[in-house]
Design an enzyme around this catalytic site. Structure first.
Site, PDB file in Angstrom:
ATOM      1  N   ASP A   1     -19.731  11.126  25.270  1.00 60.02           N
ATOM      2  CA  ASP A   1     -20.425  11.147  26.264  1.00 60.02           C
ATOM      3  C   ASP A   1     -21.715  10.007  26.288  1.00 60.02           C
ATOM      4  OD1 ASP A   1     -20.772  13.005  28.308  1.00 60.02           O
ATOM      5  OD2 ASP A   1     -21.896  14.692  27.233  1.00 60.02           O
TER       6      ASP A   1
ATOM      7  N   LYS B   1     -15.181  19.408  34.345  1.00 56.77           N
ATOM      8  CA  LYS B   1     -14.360  18.215  33.138  1.00 56.77           C
ATOM      9  C   LYS B   1     -13.711  18.801  32.089  1.00 56.77           C
ATOM     10  CE  LYS B   1     -19.032  17.020  32.720  1.00 56.77           C
ATOM     11  NZ  LYS B   1     -19.845  17.093  31.946  1.00 56.77           N
TER      12      LYS B   1
ATOM     13  N   GLN C   1     -22.962  20.676  26.859  1.00 58.30           N
ATOM     14  CA  GLN C   1     -23.758  20.162  28.118  1.00 58.30           C
ATOM     15  C   GLN C   1     -24.507  20.415  28.244  1.00 58.30           C
ATOM     16  OE1 GLN C   1     -22.170  19.829  30.344  1.00 58.30           O
ATOM     17  NE2 GLN C   1     -23.671  19.655  31.896  1.00 58.30           N
TER      18      GLN C   1
END
Ligand code: NAP
Length: 279
Positions: A117, A50, A94
């Site tokens: 997200d 990422k 994460q």
């Protein structure tokens, strides 16, 4: 029959290039904060990918790494500080977080405006209502692959195997919103193969290597493999037995090089959208 390959790597490069162009046109600086707790090796690889994608897209990324024994409050405080930080447009936590940290509390602390997200309940609810701002990146990538491959969705029967909040459920909702008739299967579904064989579009998001075999696929169907399973020899395998299924399917995604790179590309797109909104 040999299926047409839906090349996620190539499409992801195009999505990143488009995101980069949009940023240049807007003339804004976009910032993404990545919160990583602990030293899970798979999470470290995902975070590295990422951060690299951010560099390629022209997004400034910041890694906020905590040791595995960090306290929940320490992580929550950092998330709240990032919510207030005007340089940061997107915040990514994460997953999985170590045991002892309540993931739901941490995800709920992320501002819905920075939730690139799409995991905050407010954004998930907006998705259910058909007014999504940030769609979770993996299902968004699945949809983009179908659209780019000119796979007809409206009026087709889509079968999604897996009902997680981050992949299976939002993928099913996105397909439903595009007028597919959707069946969701899970670990308690009797006769999975019979359901799978009904699918014009089959999405496998389970986490079981080679669960989907050629006898479970309708000839000509589009098979999207979300699974990422590490085999004992260290190689990566999807949920679909690629070698046999590609002989039956009309379209298929490879693993690696299918949904994985699209997930990261959609994160870049969401971050650019967040930066545009704030500017
Ligand atoms: P998850 O939260 O573990 O969910 C797995 C789902 O599969 C659950 O709904 C489970 O049913 C269902 N399931 C398990 N065994 C089954 C079986 N034998 N038959 C039918 N359904 C079964 O996993 P996830 O986070 O959704 O991830 C799924 C896979 O996608 C994993 O391999 C993950 O690594 C991968 N993934 C890839 C990306 C990417 O970027 N490519 C992103 C995210 C995840 P129950 O609900 O009944 O337990």
């Amino acid at each position: 029959m040999t299926a047409t390959l839906l090349d996620g790597k190539a499409l992801a490069a195009r999505v990143r290039a488009q995101a980069r162009e949009t940023l240049a046109e807007l003339g804004v600086r976009a910032g993404l904060a990545v919160v990583l707790v602990g030293d899970d090796p798979a999470s470290r690889v995902y975070v590295r990918n990422k951060v690299r994608a951010c560099e390629e897209t022209g997004i400034c990324s910041e890694l906020h790494a905590f040791p595995a024994d960090a306290g929940e409050n320490e992580v929550l405080e950092r998330v709240l500080a990032l919510n207030r930080d005007a340089r940061i447009h997107g915040i990514l936590v994460q997953l999985p977080l170590p045991a002892g940290i309540d993931s739901e509390r941490v995800l709920a602390a992320v501002s819905p405006h920075k939730d690139v997200d799409g995991f905050h309940v407010e954004n998930l609810g907006a998705l259910v209502a058909g007014r999504a701002k940030f769609v979770p990146c993996t299902p968004a990538g699945v949809l983009r692959l179908l659209q780019h491959g000119n796979v007809r969705i409206a009026g087709r029967h889509a079968v999604v195997i897996g009902r997680s909040t981050i992949v299976g459920k939002p993928a099913a909702l996105l397909l439903l919103q595009r007028d597919a008739t959707v069946t969701i299967c899970h670990s308690k579904t009797p006769d999975l193969a019979a359901h799978a064989r009904q699918a014009d579009i089959l999405v496998a998001a389970v986490g079981r290597a080679k669960l989907v075999t050629a006898d479970m696929v309708k000839p000509g169907a589009c098979v999207i493999d979300v699974g990422m399973n590490r085999l004992p020899d260290g190689s990566l395998a999807g949920d679909v037995d690629f070698a046999s299924v590609k002989e039956v399917a009309g379209w298929i995604t490879p693993v690696p090089g299918g949904v994985g790179p699209m997930t990261v590309a959609m994160l870049m797109e969401n971050t650019v959208a967040a930066a545009r909104e704030s500017g």
